[in-house]
Scaffold this motif. Structure first.
Motif, PDB file in Angstrom:
ATOM      1  N   PHE A 104     156.501  71.679 145.497  1.00 38.69           N
ATOM      2  CA  PHE A 104     155.663  70.964 144.527  1.00 38.69           C
ATOM      3  C   PHE A 104     156.382  70.844 143.184  1.00 38.69           C
ATOM      4  CE2 PHE A 104     152.668  71.181 140.993  1.00 38.69           C
ATOM      5  CZ  PHE A 104     151.841  70.089 141.243  1.00 38.69           C
ATOM      6  N   LEU A 105     156.939  71.944 142.702  1.00 40.32           N
ATOM      7  CA  LEU A 105     157.611  71.939 141.395  1.00 40.32           C
ATOM      8  C   LEU A 105     158.861  71.056 141.427  1.00 40.32           C
ATOM      9  CD1 LEU A 105     157.241  75.725 140.524  1.00 40.32           C
ATOM     10  CD2 LEU A 105     155.918  73.818 139.591  1.00 40.32           C
ATOM     11  N   ALA A 106     159.600  71.137 142.519  1.00 44.95           N
ATOM     12  CA  ALA A 106     160.780  70.283 142.649  1.00 44.95           C
ATOM     13  C   ALA A 106     160.379  68.814 142.694  1.00 44.95           C
ATOM     14  CB  ALA A 106     161.567  70.659 143.903  1.00 44.95           C
ATOM     15  N   GLY A 107     159.239  68.532 143.321  1.00 43.69           N
ATOM     16  CA  GLY A 107     158.759  67.167 143.396  1.00 43.69           C
ATOM     17  C   GLY A 107     158.381  66.586 142.042  1.00 43.69           C
ATOM     18  N   LEU A 108     158.100  67.454 141.072  1.00 41.27           N
ATOM     19  CA  LEU A 108     157.808  67.003 139.711  1.00 41.27           C
ATOM     20  C   LEU A 108     159.070  66.801 138.879  1.00 41.27           C
ATOM     21  CD1 LEU A 108     154.760  69.307 138.831  1.00 41.27           C
ATOM     22  CD2 LEU A 108     154.706  66.898 139.523  1.00 41.27           C
ATOM     23  N   GLY A 109     160.214  67.065 139.510  1.00 38.47           N
ATOM     24  CA  GLY A 109     161.481  66.874 138.815  1.00 38.47           C
ATOM     25  C   GLY A 109     162.037  68.140 138.190  1.00 38.47           C
ATOM     26  N   LEU A 110     161.369  69.270 138.363  1.00 43.22           N
ATOM     27  CA  LEU A 110     161.896  70.526 137.829  1.00 43.22           C
ATOM     28  C   LEU A 110     163.026  71.017 138.715  1.00 43.22           C
ATOM     29  CD1 LEU A 110     158.507  72.202 136.904  1.00 43.22           C
ATOM     30  CD2 LEU A 110     160.210  71.287 135.326  1.00 43.22           C
ATOM     31  N   LYS A 111     164.035  71.574 138.068  1.00 41.71           N
ATOM     32  CA  LYS A 111     165.233  71.980 138.806  1.00 41.71           C
ATOM     33  C   LYS A 111     165.705  73.352 138.360  1.00 41.71           C
ATOM     34  CE  LYS A 111     168.122  69.376 135.540  1.00 41.71           C
ATOM     35  NZ  LYS A 111     166.978  69.145 134.624  1.00 41.71           N
ATOM     36  N   LYS A 112     166.691  73.848 139.060  1.00 40.89           N
ATOM     37  CA  LYS A 112     167.250  75.164 138.769  1.00 40.89           C
ATOM     38  C   LYS A 112     167.659  75.262 137.298  1.00 40.89           C
ATOM     39  CE  LYS A 112     170.965  78.307 140.187  1.00 40.89           C
ATOM     40  NZ  LYS A 112     172.168  78.479 141.064  1.00 40.89           N
ATOM     41  N   GLY A 113     167.228  76.334 136.638  1.00 43.37           N
ATOM     42  CA  GLY A 113     167.560  76.549 135.236  1.00 43.37           C
ATOM     43  C   GLY A 113     166.513  76.056 134.258  1.00 43.37           C
ATOM     44  N   ASP A 114     165.607  75.170 134.704  1.00 38.83           N
ATOM     45  CA  ASP A 114     164.522  74.728 133.823  1.00 38.83           C
ATOM     46  C   ASP A 114     163.595  75.906 133.525  1.00 38.83           C
ATOM     47  OD1 ASP A 114     165.410  72.163 133.602  1.00 38.83           O
ATOM     48  OD2 ASP A 114     164.031  71.307 135.085  1.00 38.83           O
ATOM     49  N   ARG A 115     162.881  75.805 132.386  1.00 39.32           N
ATOM     50  CA  ARG A 115     162.026  76.914 131.941  1.00 39.32           C
ATOM     51  C   ARG A 115     160.561  76.490 131.956  1.00 39.32           C
ATOM     52  NH1 ARG A 115     165.636  79.033 126.730  1.00 39.32           N
ATOM     53  NH2 ARG A 115     167.525  79.529 127.932  1.00 39.32           N
ATOM     54  N   VAL A 116     159.748  77.323 132.607  1.00 39.29           N
ATOM     55  CA  VAL A 116     158.329  77.016 132.793  1.00 39.29           C
ATOM     56  C   VAL A 116     157.480  78.144 132.217  1.00 39.29           C
ATOM     57  CG1 VAL A 116     156.505  76.612 134.468  1.00 39.29           C
ATOM     58  CG2 VAL A 116     158.780  75.673 134.873  1.00 39.29           C
ATOM     59  N   PHE A 117     156.602  77.793 131.304  1.00 45.58           N
ATOM     60  CA  PHE A 117     155.665  78.755 130.733  1.00 45.58           C
ATOM     61  C   PHE A 117     154.423  78.799 131.617  1.00 45.58           C
ATOM     62  CE2 PHE A 117     152.047  79.735 127.884  1.00 45.58           C
ATOM     63  CZ  PHE A 117     152.463  80.990 127.441  1.00 45.58           C
ATOM     64  N   ILE A 118     154.047  80.003 132.066  1.00 46.63           N
ATOM     65  CA  ILE A 118     152.924  80.175 132.987  1.00 46.63           C
ATOM     66  C   ILE A 118     151.850  81.038 132.334  1.00 46.63           C
ATOM     67  CG2 ILE A 118     152.192  81.068 135.225  1.00 46.63           C
ATOM     68  CD1 ILE A 118     154.889  80.496 136.339  1.00 46.63           C
ATOM     69  N   MET A 119     150.625  80.504 132.269  1.00 51.55           N
ATOM     70  CA  MET A 119     149.507  81.258 131.695  1.00 51.55           C
ATOM     71  C   MET A 119     148.306  81.135 132.620  1.00 51.55           C
ATOM     72  SD  MET A 119     148.152  81.187 127.766  1.00 51.55           S
ATOM     73  CE  MET A 119     146.529  80.448 127.714  1.00 51.55           C
ATOM     74  N   MET A 120     148.036  82.207 133.347  1.00 51.85           N
ATOM     75  CA  MET A 120     146.962  82.194 134.344  1.00 51.85           C
ATOM     76  C   MET A 120     146.349  83.579 134.454  1.00 51.85           C
ATOM     77  SD  MET A 120     149.043  80.060 137.249  1.00 51.85           S
ATOM     78  CE  MET A 120     147.764  80.207 138.484  1.00 51.85           C
ATOM     79  N   PRO A 121     145.073  83.643 134.820  1.00 54.89           N
ATOM     80  CA  PRO A 121     144.460  84.943 135.099  1.00 54.89           C
ATOM     81  C   PRO A 121     144.975  85.492 136.423  1.00 54.89           C
ATOM     82  CG  PRO A 121     142.907  83.193 135.560  1.00 54.89           C
ATOM     83  CD  PRO A 121     144.119  82.536 134.960  1.00 54.89           C
ATOM     84  N   ARG A 122     144.402  86.568 136.873  1.00 49.07           N
ATOM     85  CA  ARG A 122     144.858  87.233 138.096  1.00 49.07           C
ATOM     86  C   ARG A 122     144.307  86.514 139.332  1.00 49.07           C
ATOM     87  NH1 ARG A 122     142.529  90.804 134.577  1.00 49.07           N
ATOM     88  NH2 ARG A 122     143.811  92.462 133.653  1.00 49.07           N
ATOM     89  N   ILE A 123     144.796  85.332 139.588  1.00 50.30           N
ATOM     90  CA  ILE A 123     144.382  84.591 140.784  1.00 50.30           C
ATOM     91  C   ILE A 123     145.595  84.457 141.700  1.00 50.30           C
ATOM     92  CG2 ILE A 123     142.518  83.364 139.629  1.00 50.30           C
ATOM     93  CD1 ILE A 123     144.356  80.949 139.367  1.00 50.30           C
ATOM     94  N   PRO A 124     145.399  84.323 143.019  1.00 49.39           N
ATOM     95  CA  PRO A 124     146.532  84.305 143.949  1.00 49.39           C
ATOM     96  C   PRO A 124     147.592  83.259 143.613  1.00 49.39           C
ATOM     97  CG  PRO A 124     144.490  84.593 145.160  1.00 49.39           C
ATOM     98  CD  PRO A 124     144.104  84.315 143.734  1.00 49.39           C
ATOM     99  N   GLU A 125     147.151  82.113 143.063  1.00 49.63           N
ATOM    100  CA  GLU A 125     148.122  81.050 142.767  1.00 49.63           C
ATOM    101  C   GLU A 125     149.205  81.490 141.792  1.00 49.63           C
ATOM    102  OE1 GLU A 125     144.715  79.249 144.677  1.00 49.63           O
ATOM    103  OE2 GLU A 125     144.891  80.643 142.980  1.00 49.63           O
ATOM    104  N   TRP A 126     148.899  82.472 140.937  1.00 52.01           N
ATOM    105  CA  TRP A 126     149.941  82.957 140.018  1.00 52.01           C
ATOM    106  C   TRP A 126     151.130  83.483 140.808  1.00 52.01           C
ATOM    107  CZ3 TRP A 126     152.695  87.391 138.939  1.00 52.01           C
ATOM    108  CH2 TRP A 126     153.380  87.415 137.718  1.00 52.01           C
ATOM    109  N   TRP A 127     150.849  84.279 141.842  1.00 51.42           N
ATOM    110  CA  TRP A 127     151.930  84.856 142.647  1.00 51.42           C
ATOM    111  C   TRP A 127     152.679  83.774 143.421  1.00 51.42           C
ATOM    112  CZ3 TRP A 127     147.864  87.562 140.944  1.00 51.42           C
ATOM    113  CH2 TRP A 127     148.110  88.860 140.476  1.00 51.42           C
ATOM    114  N   PHE A 128     151.949  82.815 143.980  1.00 54.75           N
ATOM    115  CA  PHE A 128     152.610  81.773 144.767  1.00 54.75           C
ATOM    116  C   PHE A 128     153.518  80.914 143.883  1.00 54.75           C
ATOM    117  CE2 PHE A 128     148.330  81.890 147.162  1.00 54.75           C
ATOM    118  CZ  PHE A 128     148.691  83.068 147.793  1.00 54.75           C
ATOM    119  N   LEU A 129     153.028  80.562 142.698  1.00 54.80           N
ATOM    120  CA  LEU A 129     153.827  79.721 141.797  1.00 54.80           C
ATOM    121  C   LEU A 129     155.023  80.470 141.232  1.00 54.80           C
ATOM    122  CD1 LEU A 129     150.889  77.835 140.140  1.00 54.80           C
ATOM    123  CD2 LEU A 129     152.876  76.717 141.170  1.00 54.80           C
ATOM    124  N   VAL A 130     154.848  81.752 140.915  1.00 55.05           N
ATOM    125  CA  VAL A 130     155.982  82.542 140.427  1.00 55.05           C
ATOM    126  C   VAL A 130     157.045  82.662 141.514  1.00 55.05           C
ATOM    127  CG1 VAL A 130     156.675  84.900 139.852  1.00 55.05           C
ATOM    128  CG2 VAL A 130     154.798  83.818 138.612  1.00 55.05           C
TER     129      VAL A 130
END
Length: 548
Positions: free
Chosen positions: A74-100
């Protein structure tokens, strides 16, 4: 009651002596650890999630792997690539682990933030870190109001329904038919993995850069030796996803050992009885919490909860007072074993399961680290003498140490002293090799020619039944340099008064050296803390005196 036998460290001295860091050319936690568990134990439980409302979800290793691949696609499909920096702000939901895990798999540098951050906090982080993208839960979107167009951020991803433009919705799923396959460019061990923003007590946060090796491999020490985990364990660490402690005990630590990661998602104030019920219902075997939580839990009727599944309990963040440890042990038979480290490190010093406990001690140096107490000239001090806690980085730099403070030459220079990395904390090492915490270097109080560590006064205060929490600082005094001042949060059933303040002063005089007693006592309803739960003594020092 007999304490359970340790699983992974039977002989501390031999383990510390014989340990050698693994130093591969390439390493990726998602590929080399999660995928391996998915191959070897596909149906074993990896993530056990529940929340305050009673909802729960279970994910196997195969399920976690599939969802992390989907996230990477999904992230690669948005054009994000190796070395890009992503700020993540989420509560303790399973998606946090999957996205990390998806970020790690794709080589994208992730930057966690707690949902408690304000718009101002977030703007600083996006600009300072040169963020390319933001991932946030829909419950956090108000904190991003007006931030479109900030810095280099071009991609905005929301988890959940109802997010307006420019947010793109992310839906958790398994491996699909995305154009990007399961395989991504390999990451070298020294490639950037994540950036943490230190929750310092003064100044703006520094940017702490960790590599794929420093955290992905470094936390083997945390998970195997301090948390004492095995694939049969269910581990719960009480931590927000934005804290470095989450990486220690909710990601790299437990999953490096194949343990099940138990996550309890609560959004309001910490509720000790509810957490104790979760420990019982989820049959948690190993548990880590910060001192603030431990202090709240030991005020409960612990015998009324079934905590028999627990075999190992630990604490980190700030020193834990001996009376809390004694209360917990009397109720459960388990010693709360301390661990010391920083956002910049994995566990550096710990009361490992094979180490005989010393009440009030931090423990002994971790395998893979040479930790000592040094003076201003970078020389090791004699046992029993106070100095700065330092890690030897010459001739070999330990794996579990951060790479650098990004864009901060002054901070990078300040933390080096000869062959040592200096943590900024002070301690005493005794003749048996145990470390005893004194305090942050800038928190130590100098009064009447004596040096007083806040922790020892706070510990004395907490031995009094009226005290639920305390914080001690030094305030300027023309005659004695600094005088000791205590801020006290009272336990239920007690009310502030001059008589109680005097009683606490006399109690400290009896409990520890008389010169350490607080000449001022101020009763407060709560203590100011950083987002990671540490007391903001700098804020207390700026508070006008209001002695009782």
């Amino acid at each position: 009651m007999t304490a359970p036998s340790p699983r992974n460290m039977r002989d501390y001295a031999a383990t510390h002596r014989d340990f050698r860091w693994e130093r591969p050319e390439h390493f990726n936690f998602s590929v080399d650890v999660v995928d391996r568990h998915a191959r070897e134990r596909p149906e074993s439980l990896a993530l056990l999630w529940s929340d305050e409302s009673g909802r729960s979800q279970r994910f196997t290793w195969q399920g976690v792997r599939q969802r992390s691949v989907h996230a990477a696609q999904f992230l690669a499909g948005l054009g994000l690539k190796k070395g890009d920096r992503v700020f993540i702000m989420m509560p303790r939901i399973p998606e946090w682990w999957f996205l990390v895990l998806g970020c790690i798999r794709a080589g994208i540098v992730f930057m966690p933030g707690t949902p408690m951050l304000t718009v101002k906090d977030i703007r600083y982080r996006l600009v300072a870190a040169d963020a390319n993208a933001v991932i946030a839960d829909v419950s956090c979107l108000d904190s991003f109001e007006g931030l479109a167009g900030t810095g280099r951020v071009e991609t905005w991803v929301a988890v959940g329904e109802g997010a307006p433009a420019p947010w793109v919705r992310y839906q958790s799923g398994t491996v699909g038919t995305a154009a990007h396959g399961e395989t991504f460019a390999p990451t070298r061990a020294e490639d950037p993995l994540l950036i943490y923003f230190t929750s310092g007590t003064t100044g703006m946060p520094k940017l702490v850069l960790h590599t794929h090796a420093s955290y992905g491999l470094g936390h083997v020490i945390t998970g195997k030796y301090w948390l004492d985990l095995t694939p049969e364990d269910r581990h719960l660490t009480l931590s927000d996803t934005g804290w470095a402690k989450c990486a220690w005990g909710k990601l790299f630590g437990p999953w490096s050992q194949g343990a099940c990661n138990v996550v309890y998602d609560f959004r309001g104030r910490f509720d000790a009885p509810k957490l104790l019920k979760v420990l019982a219902s989820q049959q948690v075997t190993t548990f880590c919490a910060p001192p603030t939580a431990w202090r709240a839990m030991v005020l409960q009727d612990l015998k009324s909860f079934d905590l028999t599944s627990l075999r190992h309990t630990v604490s980190a963040g700030e020193p834990l007072n001996p009376e809390v440890i004694e209360t917990w042990k009397a109720a459960t038979g388990l010693h709360i074993r301390e661990g010391y480290g920083q956002t910049e490190t994995v566990v550096l010093v710990g009361m490992f399961p094979a180490v005989e406990p010393r009440m009030g001690s931090m423990g002994k140096p971790s395998p893979g680290f040479v930790v000592s107490v040094i003076d201003d000239a970078g020389q090791e001090v004699k046992d029993g003498q106070e100095g700065d806690i330092a890690v030897r980085v010459v001739p070999e730099r330990p794996v579990g140490l951060f790479q650098e403070y990004l864009g901060d030459a002054a901070a990078n220079a300040a933390c080096r002293r000869g062959d040592w990395y200096v943590t900024g904390d002070r301690a005493v090492r005794d003749a048996e090799g145990y470390f005893w915490f004194v305090g942050r270097a800038d928190d130590v109080i100098k009064t009447s020619g004596y040096r007083v560590g806040p922790f020892e006064v706070e510990s004395a205060l907490l031995e009094h039944e009226a005290v639920a929490e305390s914080a001690v600082i030094g305030v300027p005094d023309e005659k004695i340099g600094q005088r000791v001042k205590a801020f006290v949060v009272l336990a239920p059933g007690f009310t502030p008064s001059r008589d109680l303040a005097k009683e606490l002063q006399e109690h400290v005089k009896r409990t520890t050296a008389p010169y350490k007693y607080p000449r001022e006592v101020e009763f407060v309803t709560e203590l100011p803390k950083t987002v990671s739960g540490k007391i903001r003594r700098a804020e207390l020092r700026a508070t006008p005196s209001k002695p009782e």
